[in-house]
Structure formats: structure tokens, C-alpha cells
Design a protein around this motif. Structure first.
Motif, PDB file in Angstrom:
ATOM      1  N   UNK A   1       0.855  -1.181   0.000  1.00 56.06           N
ATOM      2  CA  UNK A   1       0.000   0.000   0.000  1.00 56.06           C
ATOM      3  C   UNK A   1       0.885   1.221   0.000  1.00 56.06           C
ATOM      4  N   UNK A   2       0.559   2.162  -0.847  1.00 56.01           N
ATOM      5  CA  UNK A   2       1.293   3.437  -0.848  1.00 56.01           C
ATOM      6  C   UNK A   2       0.433   4.525  -1.453  1.00 56.01           C
ATOM      7  N   UNK A   3       0.814   5.760  -1.139  1.00 56.85           N
ATOM      8  CA  UNK A   3       0.068   6.908  -1.646  1.00 56.85           C
ATOM      9  C   UNK A   3       1.033   7.948  -2.188  1.00 56.85           C
ATOM     10  N   UNK A   4       0.545   8.704  -3.167  1.00 50.26           N
ATOM     11  CA  UNK A   4       1.263   9.903  -3.609  1.00 50.26           C
ATOM     12  C   UNK A   4       0.253  11.040  -3.613  1.00 50.26           C
ATOM     13  N   UNK A   5       0.582  12.108  -2.921  1.00 48.25           N
ATOM     14  CA  UNK A   5      -0.318  13.260  -2.882  1.00 48.25           C
ATOM     15  C   UNK A   5      -0.033  14.211  -4.023  1.00 48.25           C
TER      16      UNK A   5
END
Ligand SMILES: Nc1ncnc2c1ncn2[C@@H]1O[C@H](COP(=O)(O)OP(=O)(O)OP(=O)(O)O)[C@@H](O)[C@H]1O
Ligand SMILES: [Mg+2]
Length: 236
Positions: A23-27
Motif C-alpha cells: 500500500x502506498x500513496x502519492x499526494x
């Protein structure tokens, strides 16, 4: 809201599971680095986001839209463009034609010409070499072309896989300057790098990946200060 949101992603090749639920996010306007040893699954992660490798489970969403099963060209059209590991320049096409290939989802000819001019301003060496076959460029020139080609898709999120690999320090600095500049213009960047220290100095946040799992996630400055990261990835 995140621009990119990857949840519990599984992917692999044949019988081999490489990504074991990451799981990962980029804003928006964020630079995020993924560091990790050879074979950890960093390239597989980028390839799955860009649609080159199919997700087996989990989800990928971009600007709130589910793109988990979207075809690669649709993902480019939505605004995710990749500079792949090993550059993957079209060797027989000229520099200019390589750039045109990066705009394959677009039909605005005037805009494409304008963006080629902008690529030449960012990387003057590409202008000098514009009629030369891609395969005859030096490694550093090919890397600049790979980044410039990805930009031709007008990405909101740029995926960069090992942009510094095998390049002289001067060229690496040039490429990192361009990344910083693109980010200042508002572009989000997901950066995979062996040069972990440089990547974490540039990035806002980072993830550490080990054998298909994310084992650490923090602000980049905190990862740089972390003893385990220093020992495993920064050679300290
Ligand atoms: N096309 C493929 N077919 C089968 N296995 C593959 C394929 N591509 C990658 N793998 C395997 O998947 C695992 C993860 O590879 P990946 O390229 O994602 O790692 P990486 O973190 O990018 O490594 P590196 O730092 O060396 O680039 C490796 O064990 C690799 O052998
Ligand atoms: Mg890789």
C-alpha cells in the motif's frame, strides 16, 4: 485526497508472487521515493501502476478513479507517464520521433510541437541530437530522452525508475534538478532509486521495500535519520 492510492496490491509473474500486498500513496505535488534492494519489487510496483503488469489483487486509484484493470494507454491518457528502468528508447527512431511517441495518446499537433520545444529547452543536448537515432545516444542522453518522452504525455504523476543508473554525477545532478523543477511546477513524482541518499534528499516522503512488502514509510528526512535505513541502504 491522494492523487495515487495503491492498496493491498498483489502482482507477479507466472507462479511467482512479487508484490505481497503493498500500500502506498502519492499526494498532489508530492515527490515520493521508493528505495529497496535489488529484486525487492520496485520496478514491478511501477509497472503495475502503469498497466504493464496486471494486478492480481488489491486496488490502484488515481484522482479517485479505479484504474486497477485499466489498459496502459488509458492510464497514460489519465495522466500517469513512466520513464522505465533501462530507458527503453526506440533505437531506430530519431530523438524527435521518440518524443512524438511519448505523445501517442494526444492529437493536438500544435501542443505536441510546443511540448517538443519545451523538452529542447529543458535538455538542450536533445535539440542538438534531434535527428540522430535514439540508439546512438550516450547513456546520459538516453536517460534525458526517456524523461523528456514521458513528459510528452503531460503527466500529472511521473513515474521514474532508476533515472540515475549508470550515469556520471553531472548528468545525475541535471536530471535531479529537472525533477525538482517539475515538482515545483506542480507535478507529482514517484521515484525509484538505488541512489537512496539522493532520492531521500529530494523526496518529501519515502517507502522502504523488502521482498515485495513495504517495511517502512515516513517523511524522507526521518528515513535519512533512521539507523536501520542508514545501515541497509546508505552505507553508513
Ligand atoms: N518479467 C519477469 N518475469 C519473471 N520474473 C520477473 C520478471 N520481472 C521481474 N521478475 C522478478 O520479480 C522480482 C522483483 O523484480 P523487480 O524488477 O520488480 O525488482 P526491483 O526492486 O526493481 O530490482 P532492481 O533494483 O534490481 O531493479 C525479482 O525476483 C525478479 O526476478
Ligand atoms: Mg528495478
Amino acid at each position: 485526497m491522494s492523487l495515487l492510492n495503491v492498496e493491498n496490491l498483489h502482482a507477479g509473474y507466472g507462479p511467482i508472487e512479487v508484490l505481497k500486498g503493498i500500500s502506498l500513496k502519492v499526494g498532489p505535488a508530492e515527490i515520493v521515493a521508493i528505495i529497496g534492494a535489488n529484486g525487492a519489487g520496485k520496478t514491478t510496483t511501477l509497472m503495475t501502476i502503469s498497466g504493464g503488469v496486471r494486478a492480481r489483487a488489491g486496488s490502484i486509484s488515481f484522482e479517485g478513479r479505479d484504474i486497477t484493470q485499466a489498459p496502459a494507454h488509458e492510464i497514460v491518457r489519465l495522466g500517469i507517464c513512466q520513464s522505465p528502468e533501462g530507458r527503453k528508447i526506440f533505437p531506430r527512431l530519431s530523438v524527435r520521433e521518440n518524443l512524438e511517441m511519448g505523445a501517442f495518446t494526444r492529437s493536438d499537433q500544435a501542443g505536441i510541437r510546443q511540448d517538443i520545444e519545451q523538452a529542447f529547452q529543458r535538455f538542450p543536448i536533445l535539440q542538438q541530437r534531434q535527428s540522430q537515432a535514439g540508439g546512438t545516444l550516450s547513456g546520459g542522453e538516453q536517460q534525458m530522452l526517456a524523461v523528456a518522452r514521458a513528459l510528452m504525455g503531460r503527466p500529472k504523476l511521473l513515474l521514474l525508475d532508476e533515472p540515475s543508473l549508470g550515469l556520471a554525477p553531472m548528468i545525475v545532478l541535471k536530471i535531479f534538478d529537472v525533477i525538482r523543477e517539475l515538482n515545483r511546477e506542480g507535478m507529482a513524482i514517484l521515484l525509484v532509486e538505488q541512489a537512496a541518499r539522493m532520492a531521500l534528499k529530494l523526496a518529501h516522503r519515502g517507502y522502504v521495500m523488502e521482498t515485495g512488502e513495504i517495511t517502512m514509510s515516513d517523511e524522507a528526512a526521518r528515513l535519512l535519520d533512521d539507523r536501520r535505513v542508514q545501515e541497509a541502504y546508505l552505507g553508513e
